[in-house]
Motif scaffolding. Structure first.
Motif: not given
Length: 578
Positions: A455-468
């Motif tokens: 249930s986490k979110f992956w940002c291809e642009a930032c190359q990071k995983t976020y909680e929200e």
């Protein structure tokens, strides 16, 4: 308006021009006949037979003394007593020196005492009159300027019908803060590129001026300078501190509207709110990849704007910003272009300069505001709140490009490049089952994907995983006037202004709409409310089929007073034509 006057210092008279900034003093009576002024800076004009001066800086010493200096000396009797009824002569005291003495030294003595042991370059500055940049024009002959190189562009290669070669630009600033852009081509570029160093002060002569091309000029000056291989450039080793090392003319974020799609570049300062990851964009013409990064900044107006950084600014300076973004640094960015993307946005170019936490008063003031108030303030995008109120949208009057929808939806409109119009009408329908928004990264606003397991979110642009993540609008509405209708795209800032709520809030209403119907009612509230939209129209191609894409750039409520005046003007013009 300019004024000419006869100047008299008690010993001689000469024709002079009142400086432009003192024209109002003449009009309101502060500067009048027989008044006293102190001339602080001037330049010579005319020929040797009819020499005059153009006053650049002056200050008013006193109002009219009622008579001309030196006139009463002729009225004195042989015994040295003034005739009856004459006024006592006035004696002008020289400005005291720092050591308290009040005598006036000759120019030769001043030169000898201050520059007797100076280097040849320093003596060059006093052997010839140094002209302020503001006084230069294309019709002047010999001149010498004393300037600092406050910006230096790269050595570039050009190719045209007359051949090919190298060129580069420098930005020159004098001690008054006036700036001018100088360009060198071919042999002159090869000669002066290693000689002109950023931050150093030079005496420059034997150049030429022409009217500036505002499309390519990076400074506010009506003229631009060209240096050829015979121009003289000598480093000035004296009085460097008198010329500012860095000049800027900051535009507030809430004042960007009048600069939208303008030719002139502007300077902006703000507190960094977010920094996106770095992306690579492939250029269509050269097929080369260019790094790109977006930052969001805010200032005391409580408005935010997105700045797109390209090239080295995106990689080098952008990486530094990314590492300190949690500290909310202040950035000053010089020479950015203002576009109407998302209502209003900024974009860097090869001439742009960015300073992180600059040591200037504006930066210290902004830092103090953010620490005390700004960090907890509610920020609004400048694109969603351009000055309008029915009067202006972006940089144009909302009546300047007013069209009916029937004129906009023609297949020839927007073919090849986007065209911009203002339309007045109503949102007649919003599809409730459309994809109203997308899941966005809270850092860069790009699309994220949700991991169904964590249930986490992956940002291809930032190359990071976020909680929200957050939601951002990307919706279409049907817009109608009495001549036609069209489907128009609305992005986040414009959709928020239209619906009056964030996409996250609308998502909550949508999830509980099965029973309450609140979501449907909120969409219905927006319909049949009059708006004035600033739209862009572009013909695109999809699956070998041409389609017209219409996008809302900004919107404002209708000001019926201004609309009535506009209609009356239209009626009056129709009567004249009839």
């Amino acid at each position: 308006m300019s004024f000419r006057f006869m100047a008299n210092d008690g010993a001689s008279k000469f024709v002079a021009m009142v400086p432009t900034h003192m024209s109002d003093d003449v009009m309101n009576g502060k500067l009048e006949n027989f008044g006293l002024i102190r001339i602080l800076s001037y330049t010579l004009s005319g020929s040797e037979k009819s020499r005059g001066i153009i006053v650049i800086k002056a200050e008013i010493v006193s109002s009219s003394i009622g008579y001309e200096i030196g006139a009463d000396d002729k009225k004195e009797s042989k015994a040295g007593h003034p005739e009856a009824g004459s006024k006592p002569p006035i004696t002008l005291q020289p400005k005291p020196e720092k050591n308290g003495s009040s005598y006036v030294m000759s120019a030769a003595r001043v030169v000898q005492e201050q520059f007797g042991n100076a280097a040849p370059t320093a003596r060059m500055g006093i052997s010839r009159r140094v002209y302020p940049l503001v006084t230069l024009n294309p019709y002047q002959g010999n001149w010498t300027i004393k300037v600092r190189v406050t910006d230096k562009g790269p050595l570039r290669t050009f190719r045209n019908a007359r051949g090919e070669g190298n060129l580069f630009n420098v930005e020159l600033t004098d001690e008054d803060g006036t700036q001018i852009q100088a360009t060198m081509f071919k042999d002159a570029a090869e000669k002066f590129y290693p000689k002109l160093e950023l931050g150093k002060v030079y005496y420059i002569s034997k150049g030429s001026l022409r009217v500036a091309n505002k499309q390519y000029s990076t400074v506010k000056n009506d003229y631009e300078m060209t240096l050829n291989v015979n121009s003289e450039v000598e480093e000035a080793l004296d009085e460097k501190k008198k010329i500012p090392e860095f000049c800027y003319n900051v535009v507030k974020i809430d004042g960007l509207g009048p600069h939208v799609n303008g030719r002139e570049l502007i300077d902006v300062i703000g507190v960094v709110q977010s920094v996106s990851g770095i992306l690579s964009i492939r250029r269509k013409l050269s097929n080369e990849e260019v790094p790109k990064r977006e930052i969001v900044i805010a200032d005391e107006s409580k408005k935010t704007v997105t700045v797109t950084l390209w090239g080295d600014l995106a990689t080098n300076q952008g990486e530094k910003l990314s590492s300190v973004v949690d500290e909310s640094p202040v950035v000053l960015i010089k020479k950015v272009r203002v576009s109407d993307f998302q209502g209003v946005s900024l974009s860097s170019n090869p001439a742009s300069i960015m300073q992180i936490n600059p040591d200037i008063p504006e930066a210290h003031k902004l830092r103090a505001w953010f620490s005390e108030e700004g960090k907890d303030a509610h920020m609004v995008s400048a694109g969603a709140s351009l000055p309008g109120g029915g009067v202006r949208t972006g940089s144009r009057s909302i009546f300047a490009d007013r069209k009916f929808l029937s004129d906009v939806i023609l297949p020839t409109v927007g073919d090849g490049k986007p065209e911009y119009f203002n339309v007045k009408g109503y949102v007649s329908y919003i599809k409730p089952d459309q994809a109203m928004y997308y899941l966005a990264c809270q850092s860069c606003n790009k699309k994220v994907t949700e991991d169904s397991v964590s249930s986490k979110f992956w940002c291809e642009a930032c190359q990071k995983t976020y909680e929200e993540c957050s939601r951002r609008y990307i919706m279409t509405v049907k817009f109608s006037d009495f001549r036609g209708e069209a489907w128009i795209s609305a992005f986040n800032e414009q959709a928020e202004a239209l619906l009056g709520m964030s996409a996250d809030k609308l998502s909550e209403l949508r999830s509980q709409d099965v029973e309450s119907k609140v979501y449907s009612r909120e969409l219905e509230k927006v319909t049949w409310v009059p708006y004035v939209l600033r739209i862009s129209v572009l013909q695109t191609e999809y699956m070998n089929e041409k389609r017209q894409r219409i996008t809302i750039r900004s919107l404002s409520s209708v000001n019926w007073e201004h609309e009535s005046k506009y209609l009356l003007e239209q009626i009056a013009s129709m009567k004249k034509e009839a």
